[in-house]
Motif scaffolding. Sequence first.
Motif, PDB file in Angstrom:
ATOM      1  N   ILE A 250      -5.297   1.354  -2.860  1.00 50.96           N
ATOM      2  CA  ILE A 250      -4.525   3.001  -3.069  1.00 50.96           C
ATOM      3  C   ILE A 250      -4.206   3.817  -3.524  1.00 50.96           C
ATOM      4  O   ILE A 250      -3.935   5.350  -3.089  1.00 50.96           O
ATOM      5  CB  ILE A 250      -3.060   1.973  -3.595  1.00 50.96           C
TER       6      ILE A 250
ATOM      7  N   ARG B  63      11.141  10.606   4.473  1.00 48.21           N
ATOM      8  CA  ARG B  63      10.486   9.882   5.645  1.00 48.21           C
ATOM      9  C   ARG B  63      11.288  10.441   7.224  1.00 48.21           C
ATOM     10  O   ARG B  63      10.527   9.699   7.900  1.00 48.21           O
ATOM     11  CB  ARG B  63      10.124   8.565   5.294  1.00 48.21           C
TER      12      ARG B  63
ATOM     13  N   ASP C 164      -6.272   7.222  -1.492  1.00 48.86           N
ATOM     14  CA  ASP C 164      -6.020   7.807  -0.326  1.00 48.86           C
ATOM     15  C   ASP C 164      -5.436   9.595  -1.254  1.00 48.86           C
ATOM     16  O   ASP C 164      -5.782  10.069  -0.310  1.00 48.86           O
ATOM     17  CB  ASP C 164      -4.468   7.896  -0.617  1.00 48.86           C
TER      18      ASP C 164
ATOM     19  N   ASP D 262       2.067  12.923   4.106  1.00 51.19           N
ATOM     20  CA  ASP D 262       1.267  11.744   3.742  1.00 51.19           C
ATOM     21  C   ASP D 262       2.118  11.010   2.216  1.00 51.19           C
ATOM     22  O   ASP D 262       2.795  11.982   1.617  1.00 51.19           O
ATOM     23  CB  ASP D 262      -0.259  11.472   3.425  1.00 51.19           C
ATOM     24  N   THR D 263       1.842   9.607   2.103  1.00 49.78           N
ATOM     25  CA  THR D 263       1.874   9.242   0.442  1.00 49.78           C
ATOM     26  C   THR D 263       1.023   9.289  -0.579  1.00 49.78           C
ATOM     27  O   THR D 263      -0.484   8.351   0.124  1.00 49.78           O
ATOM     28  CB  THR D 263       2.927   8.045   1.223  1.00 49.78           C
ATOM     29  N   TRP D 264       0.835   9.198  -1.535  1.00 47.61           N
ATOM     30  CA  TRP D 264      -0.256   8.943  -2.324  1.00 47.61           C
ATOM     31  C   TRP D 264       0.823   8.281  -4.102  1.00 47.61           C
ATOM     32  O   TRP D 264       2.018   8.402  -3.970  1.00 47.61           O
ATOM     33  CB  TRP D 264      -0.165  10.206  -2.882  1.00 47.61           C
TER      34      TRP D 264
ATOM     35  N   THR E 110       0.624  -1.416   0.058  1.00 46.20           N
ATOM     36  CA  THR E 110      -0.029  -0.571   0.514  1.00 46.20           C
ATOM     37  C   THR E 110       0.547   1.237   0.370  1.00 46.20           C
ATOM     38  O   THR E 110       2.347   0.964   0.419  1.00 46.20           O
ATOM     39  CB  THR E 110      -1.085   0.135   1.220  1.00 46.20           C
ATOM     40  N   ASN E 111       0.795   1.957  -0.069  1.00 46.77           N
ATOM     41  CA  ASN E 111       1.772   3.834   0.458  1.00 46.77           C
ATOM     42  C   ASN E 111       2.065   3.453   1.771  1.00 46.77           C
ATOM     43  O   ASN E 111       2.944   4.456   1.652  1.00 46.77           O
ATOM     44  CB  ASN E 111       0.236   4.725   0.520  1.00 46.77           C
ATOM     45  N   ARG E 112       1.480   2.633   2.557  1.00 48.12           N
ATOM     46  CA  ARG E 112       2.264   2.586   3.677  1.00 48.12           C
ATOM     47  C   ARG E 112       3.926   2.231   3.869  1.00 48.12           C
ATOM     48  O   ARG E 112       4.615   2.911   4.667  1.00 48.12           O
ATOM     49  CB  ARG E 112       1.645   1.719   4.764  1.00 48.12           C
ATOM     50  N   GLU E 113       3.940   1.668   2.798  1.00 45.37           N
ATOM     51  CA  GLU E 113       5.391   0.075   3.055  1.00 45.37           C
ATOM     52  C   GLU E 113       6.215   1.081   2.262  1.00 45.37           C
ATOM     53  O   GLU E 113       5.817   1.868   0.912  1.00 45.37           O
ATOM     54  CB  GLU E 113       5.169  -1.383   2.478  1.00 45.37           C
TER      55      GLU E 113
ATOM     56  N   THR F  34       9.738  -3.301   2.466  1.00 43.41           N
ATOM     57  CA  THR F  34       9.357  -4.812   2.418  1.00 43.41           C
ATOM     58  C   THR F  34      10.480  -5.427   2.613  1.00 43.41           C
ATOM     59  O   THR F  34      10.298  -7.015   2.256  1.00 43.41           O
ATOM     60  CB  THR F  34       8.226  -4.824   1.192  1.00 43.41           C
TER      61      THR F  34
END
Length: 324
Positions: free
Chosen positions: A290, A147, A293, A224-226, A121-124, A127
């Motif tokens: 995704i 970040r 957001d 945020d991340t888009w 998703t946009n959170r990672e 990984t």
Amino acid sequence: MILGGSGYLGSAIAQVCDRAGAQVRVVSRSGEAFAGEGVRGDVRMPRLGLPPAALKQVQDTTHVVFTFGSVSWTSGPGQALETHSAGTKSALEFLRQLPNLEQAVHVSSLLALGRSEGRVTNRELYTGQKFRNWYEYGKYCAERHVRDTPDLPVGIVRFGPILGPDPRGGRLDTTHSLPAVFPHLLAGYPVHLAGRGDFPSWVTDVYSAAEIVHKALRNPIGRDTWSWFDPAKPTLREVFEEVCRPWGTVPKILEAKPLGRLVKLFGERMGTPAELAEYTDPWFDLDPAILDDIPRPWPIPEPGYLAATGQSLLGARAGRGISA
């Protein structure tokens, strides 16, 4: 202020912001601007390499976009890390010198996810992935720096390959990234792809990408991340077919599975351009939600932008190896 704003995407962002009534400054090594005011600078240098008079002039800057650096998938470690990693650190430090800063946007790449396993998703960001090339790793490092600076109002917008005619009015550069494959296909040579390319390409057109960046500035995105790509999700096969259509050419797309590692090992010898050799399999698994957001309304990708990409190359067929 658009850092790297004389490039392909940067020029489109400058045009969108200018049309919206913003006072636009474009910082680039050339000092050129296709919209707004051009300023000569270099993100790899302290204070962007700006002379004192220019530094004083930009103190009223309220919004900044990072859209600099090569998009070559075959760049070496020096080029990738000097610009994407060190350049981003320098640009972030420069933001601290802007007393009126409200929002900045770092333009990242979905390829910063590298060879991610499982749905993302946009959170990672990290990984446990490995990276296909130095470009991916450079974009990963750049996003990591953003970040890791929670004191600055910098959001992240990720794109996949961006297509469409060049906003600067010239010929689309087919030297790097996915467009590097187009001359190969248009000349009638084959490419080998898993499932013959029937997997998402995560592409979009240059102007809807620019509109997303403008939305992130004005919405604003905060920290945020888009991620943005054409909601129609054309497959890689469909991209190649549409780009070739104005030429009256059907791209030769072959199944890569029987060749396996040989395609990646021998690259062009097996009929696959070097830029594509590591991207013959599906790239990663993005969560279908995704895009949600990003606040609506979303921009609408330019109709027929894939065919328009091929048409722009057809108009300049005599240049740099494009042949009928």
